[in-house]
Design a protein around this motif. Sequence first.
Motif, PDB file in Angstrom:
ATOM      1  N   TRP A  41      54.536 -46.120   3.541  1.00 50.92           N
ATOM      2  CA  TRP A  41      55.489 -45.013   3.550  1.00 50.92           C
ATOM      3  C   TRP A  41      54.810 -43.662   3.752  1.00 50.92           C
ATOM      4  O   TRP A  41      55.417 -42.747   4.319  1.00 50.92           O
ATOM      5  CB  TRP A  41      56.296 -45.037   2.258  1.00 50.92           C
ATOM      6  CG  TRP A  41      57.079 -46.307   2.127  1.00 50.92           C
ATOM      7  CD1 TRP A  41      56.858 -47.331   1.262  1.00 50.92           C
ATOM      8  CD2 TRP A  41      58.184 -46.715   2.937  1.00 50.92           C
ATOM      9  NE1 TRP A  41      57.769 -48.346   1.469  1.00 50.92           N
ATOM     10  CE2 TRP A  41      58.590 -47.995   2.490  1.00 50.92           C
ATOM     11  CE3 TRP A  41      58.878 -46.135   3.995  1.00 50.92           C
ATOM     12  CZ2 TRP A  41      59.656 -48.700   3.058  1.00 50.92           C
ATOM     13  CZ3 TRP A  41      59.932 -46.812   4.570  1.00 50.92           C
ATOM     14  CH2 TRP A  41      60.318 -48.077   4.096  1.00 50.92           C
ATOM     15  N   ALA A  42      53.562 -43.523   3.302  1.00 54.02           N
ATOM     16  CA  ALA A  42      52.854 -42.260   3.504  1.00 54.02           C
ATOM     17  C   ALA A  42      52.635 -42.002   4.995  1.00 54.02           C
ATOM     18  O   ALA A  42      52.883 -40.895   5.497  1.00 54.02           O
ATOM     19  CB  ALA A  42      51.523 -42.264   2.758  1.00 54.02           C
ATOM     20  N   LYS A  43      52.190 -43.035   5.721  1.00 53.45           N
ATOM     21  CA  LYS A  43      51.984 -42.886   7.165  1.00 53.45           C
ATOM     22  C   LYS A  43      53.312 -42.734   7.888  1.00 53.45           C
ATOM     23  O   LYS A  43      53.434 -41.946   8.828  1.00 53.45           O
ATOM     24  CB  LYS A  43      51.230 -44.104   7.703  1.00 53.45           C
ATOM     25  CG  LYS A  43      49.775 -44.162   7.298  1.00 53.45           C
ATOM     26  CD  LYS A  43      48.917 -43.209   8.124  1.00 53.45           C
ATOM     27  CE  LYS A  43      48.741 -43.700   9.550  1.00 53.45           C
ATOM     28  NZ  LYS A  43      47.798 -42.835  10.318  1.00 53.45           N
ATOM     29  N   TYR A  49      57.771 -41.551  17.328  1.00 55.06           N
ATOM     30  CA  TYR A  49      58.829 -42.307  16.639  1.00 55.06           C
ATOM     31  C   TYR A  49      58.422 -43.768  16.444  1.00 55.06           C
ATOM     32  O   TYR A  49      58.564 -44.328  15.346  1.00 55.06           O
ATOM     33  CB  TYR A  49      60.130 -42.225  17.441  1.00 55.06           C
ATOM     34  CG  TYR A  49      61.228 -43.103  16.899  1.00 55.06           C
ATOM     35  CD1 TYR A  49      62.008 -42.698  15.819  1.00 55.06           C
ATOM     36  CD2 TYR A  49      61.476 -44.355  17.457  1.00 55.06           C
ATOM     37  CE1 TYR A  49      63.017 -43.511  15.313  1.00 55.06           C
ATOM     38  CE2 TYR A  49      62.473 -45.182  16.943  1.00 55.06           C
ATOM     39  CZ  TYR A  49      63.234 -44.748  15.878  1.00 55.06           C
ATOM     40  OH  TYR A  49      64.218 -45.564  15.377  1.00 55.06           O
ATOM     41  N   ASP A  50      57.913 -44.389  17.504  1.00 58.14           N
ATOM     42  CA  ASP A  50      57.550 -45.801  17.411  1.00 58.14           C
ATOM     43  C   ASP A  50      56.377 -46.016  16.463  1.00 58.14           C
ATOM     44  O   ASP A  50      56.327 -47.016  15.730  1.00 58.14           O
ATOM     45  CB  ASP A  50      57.238 -46.362  18.800  1.00 58.14           C
ATOM     46  CG  ASP A  50      58.491 -46.566  19.640  1.00 58.14           C
ATOM     47  OD1 ASP A  50      59.590 -46.659  19.051  1.00 58.14           O
ATOM     48  OD2 ASP A  50      58.379 -46.640  20.879  1.00 58.14           O
ATOM     49  N   ALA A  51      55.429 -45.096  16.467  1.00 57.79           N
ATOM     50  CA  ALA A  51      54.301 -45.208  15.541  1.00 57.79           C
ATOM     51  C   ALA A  51      54.792 -45.122  14.094  1.00 57.79           C
ATOM     52  O   ALA A  51      54.374 -45.896  13.228  1.00 57.79           O
ATOM     53  CB  ALA A  51      53.275 -44.112  15.820  1.00 57.79           C
ATOM     54  N   ALA A  52      55.695 -44.177  13.837  1.00 63.52           N
ATOM     55  CA  ALA A  52      56.255 -44.043  12.489  1.00 63.52           C
ATOM     56  C   ALA A  52      57.056 -45.278  12.110  1.00 63.52           C
ATOM     57  O   ALA A  52      56.977 -45.761  10.970  1.00 63.52           O
ATOM     58  CB  ALA A  52      57.146 -42.796  12.415  1.00 63.52           C
ATOM     59  N   LEU A  53      57.829 -45.809  13.063  1.00 63.30           N
ATOM     60  CA  LEU A  53      58.648 -46.989  12.793  1.00 63.30           C
ATOM     61  C   LEU A  53      57.778 -48.205  12.481  1.00 63.30           C
ATOM     62  O   LEU A  53      58.104 -49.007  11.598  1.00 63.30           O
ATOM     63  CB  LEU A  53      59.551 -47.275  13.993  1.00 63.30           C
ATOM     64  CG  LEU A  53      60.577 -48.396  13.843  1.00 63.30           C
ATOM     65  CD1 LEU A  53      61.523 -48.113  12.683  1.00 63.30           C
ATOM     66  CD2 LEU A  53      61.364 -48.557  15.150  1.00 63.30           C
ATOM     67  N   ALA A  54      56.659 -48.339  13.194  1.00 62.44           N
ATOM     68  CA  ALA A  54      55.749 -49.455  12.923  1.00 62.44           C
ATOM     69  C   ALA A  54      55.232 -49.394  11.489  1.00 62.44           C
ATOM     70  O   ALA A  54      55.146 -50.415  10.799  1.00 62.44           O
ATOM     71  CB  ALA A  54      54.586 -49.438  13.912  1.00 62.44           C
ATOM     72  N   HIS A  55      54.911 -48.198  11.019  1.00 64.63           N
ATOM     73  CA  HIS A  55      54.435 -48.066   9.641  1.00 64.63           C
ATOM     74  C   HIS A  55      55.564 -48.282   8.636  1.00 64.63           C
ATOM     75  O   HIS A  55      55.308 -48.728   7.508  1.00 64.63           O
ATOM     76  CB  HIS A  55      53.770 -46.708   9.442  1.00 64.63           C
ATOM     77  CG  HIS A  55      52.388 -46.641  10.021  1.00 64.63           C
ATOM     78  ND1 HIS A  55      51.338 -47.369   9.511  1.00 64.63           N
ATOM     79  CD2 HIS A  55      51.889 -45.956  11.086  1.00 64.63           C
ATOM     80  CE1 HIS A  55      50.247 -47.120  10.213  1.00 64.63           C
ATOM     81  NE2 HIS A  55      50.553 -46.264  11.188  1.00 64.63           N
ATOM     82  N   LYS A  56      56.794 -47.984   9.041  1.00 64.95           N
ATOM     83  CA  LYS A  56      57.934 -48.328   8.175  1.00 64.95           C
ATOM     84  C   LYS A  56      58.025 -49.844   8.023  1.00 64.95           C
ATOM     85  O   LYS A  56      58.223 -50.351   6.905  1.00 64.95           O
ATOM     86  CB  LYS A  56      59.228 -47.780   8.775  1.00 64.95           C
ATOM     87  CG  LYS A  56      60.480 -48.218   8.031  1.00 64.95           C
ATOM     88  CD  LYS A  56      61.737 -47.911   8.842  1.00 64.95           C
ATOM     89  CE  LYS A  56      62.939 -48.625   8.278  1.00 64.95           C
ATOM     90  NZ  LYS A  56      64.137 -48.510   9.128  1.00 64.95           N
ATOM     91  N   TRP A  65      52.455 -54.875  14.101  1.00 62.82           N
ATOM     92  CA  TRP A  65      52.801 -53.481  13.890  1.00 62.82           C
ATOM     93  C   TRP A  65      51.576 -52.596  13.700  1.00 62.82           C
ATOM     94  O   TRP A  65      51.541 -51.470  14.211  1.00 62.82           O
ATOM     95  CB  TRP A  65      53.725 -53.361  12.679  1.00 62.82           C
ATOM     96  CG  TRP A  65      54.903 -54.281  12.711  1.00 62.82           C
ATOM     97  CD1 TRP A  65      55.238 -55.229  11.791  1.00 62.82           C
ATOM     98  CD2 TRP A  65      55.915 -54.351  13.733  1.00 62.82           C
ATOM     99  NE1 TRP A  65      56.381 -55.892  12.171  1.00 62.82           N
ATOM    100  CE2 TRP A  65      56.825 -55.376  13.355  1.00 62.82           C
ATOM    101  CE3 TRP A  65      56.139 -53.670  14.926  1.00 62.82           C
ATOM    102  CZ2 TRP A  65      57.931 -55.715  14.114  1.00 62.82           C
ATOM    103  CZ3 TRP A  65      57.247 -54.005  15.694  1.00 62.82           C
ATOM    104  CH2 TRP A  65      58.128 -55.007  15.289  1.00 62.82           C
ATOM    105  N   LEU A  66      50.581 -53.067  12.997  1.00 62.19           N
ATOM    106  CA  LEU A  66      49.399 -52.249  12.739  1.00 62.19           C
ATOM    107  C   LEU A  66      48.640 -51.955  14.020  1.00 62.19           C
ATOM    108  O   LEU A  66      48.193 -50.830  14.257  1.00 62.19           O
ATOM    109  CB  LEU A  66      48.485 -52.946  11.722  1.00 62.19           C
ATOM    110  CG  LEU A  66      47.315 -52.114  11.192  1.00 62.19           C
ATOM    111  CD1 LEU A  66      47.831 -50.842  10.500  1.00 62.19           C
ATOM    112  CD2 LEU A  66      46.475 -52.939  10.230  1.00 62.19           C
ATOM    113  N   THR A  67      48.513 -52.985  14.867  1.00 56.67           N
ATOM    114  CA  THR A  67      47.841 -52.785  16.157  1.00 56.67           C
ATOM    115  C   THR A  67      48.617 -51.810  17.022  1.00 56.67           C
ATOM    116  O   THR A  67      48.045 -50.885  17.621  1.00 56.67           O
ATOM    117  CB  THR A  67      47.684 -54.128  16.890  1.00 56.67           C
ATOM    118  OG1 THR A  67      46.877 -55.000  16.103  1.00 56.67           O
ATOM    119  CG2 THR A  67      47.040 -53.933  18.252  1.00 56.67           C
ATOM    120  N   ALA A  68      49.931 -52.000  17.093  1.00 56.85           N
ATOM    121  CA  ALA A  68      50.766 -51.128  17.911  1.00 56.85           C
ATOM    122  C   ALA A  68      50.667 -49.683  17.437  1.00 56.85           C
ATOM    123  O   ALA A  68      50.466 -48.760  18.248  1.00 56.85           O
ATOM    124  CB  ALA A  68      52.217 -51.602  17.873  1.00 56.85           C
ATOM    125  N   ALA A  69      50.782 -49.468  16.135  1.00 53.55           N
ATOM    126  CA  ALA A  69      50.723 -48.110  15.607  1.00 53.55           C
ATOM    127  C   ALA A  69      49.372 -47.461  15.895  1.00 53.55           C
ATOM    128  O   ALA A  69      49.305 -46.289  16.285  1.00 53.55           O
ATOM    129  CB  ALA A  69      50.982 -48.131  14.094  1.00 53.55           C
TER     130      ALA A  69
END
Length: 293
Positions: free
Chosen positions: A59-61, A47-54, A22-26
């Motif tokens: 939560w801040a990102k 959306y996908d970047a936010a979802l990866a951080h979820k 997830w970190l790489t993808a975001a």
Amino acid sequence: MRKSEAEALIREAYEAWEAEEWLTAAGLFERVLAHFPDEERSAVWWYDAALAHKFLRDWAKACALGREAAARAPRGEGDPAFWNLGIAATVQGDWATARDAWSGFGIQLPQGEGEIDGRFGQACVRLDTGGEREVVWIDRLCPTRGRVRNVPVSAGRRFGEIVVHDGEPKGHRVVDGREFPVFDELLLLRPSELPTLEVTVGAGEVADLEALIELFVENGFGAEPASSLQLLCACCSEGTHEQLRKAHAGAQRVSLAAPEAEARLLLERWAGEAAVGRSWSGLEAVGQAPGGG
């Protein structure tokens, strides 16, 4: 950055996504979005970047990127960008953003400002305590928060704590023909101060046991008979399961959520309300030396 380079990075991002990196993808999505924030497909990348951080529980990102995703989503049409933003903003305690996100999704909220304290019905949440998984009932305070109404048997969990849950049901419970969703817990948002106790009770009739439960509930506490618990495999737990009323009479352990002194008073009151058929003994705080009664 050229668009051809951006396309290559997006392909890498989704390869990382498939591998749950997830970190790489975001990071790859964010590199592209820094140059192409408003392309036709940018809303999906936000959306996908936010979802990866979820998924990473950052939560801040998730909130910051979720705002960008929601700003590019249609309001009032159930777009998931608003739902994920609502979760992240709730965890952050950003109630203005959370309220706007739920409204943007299409949910009518109680009027007012600040923390949402509504009545969104009952549901179940699958607690995750690092190995133990337990499904408990909650009163929903908003689309993603609920107050635990059972006395959990999982170590460290308590009646009355407030949890944040995900938005996609992972199973259902059926009670008297009515279906309730089971959500996965995302985090414990607010602990409860009520300790968990255990006591052995003797109940001559099921009605005696129900009277004990009702007495504790009326006083803002919790009571959970051992005979009401059901063990399910993971497959059954994530499916649709009929919740049976299994509590029975006789001697059994009951988990209580109440200060010890008040629990003793309520137990004495309950036992004294019937000439025969009600008794209690061995009141103890969970994990501590037994008391008596």
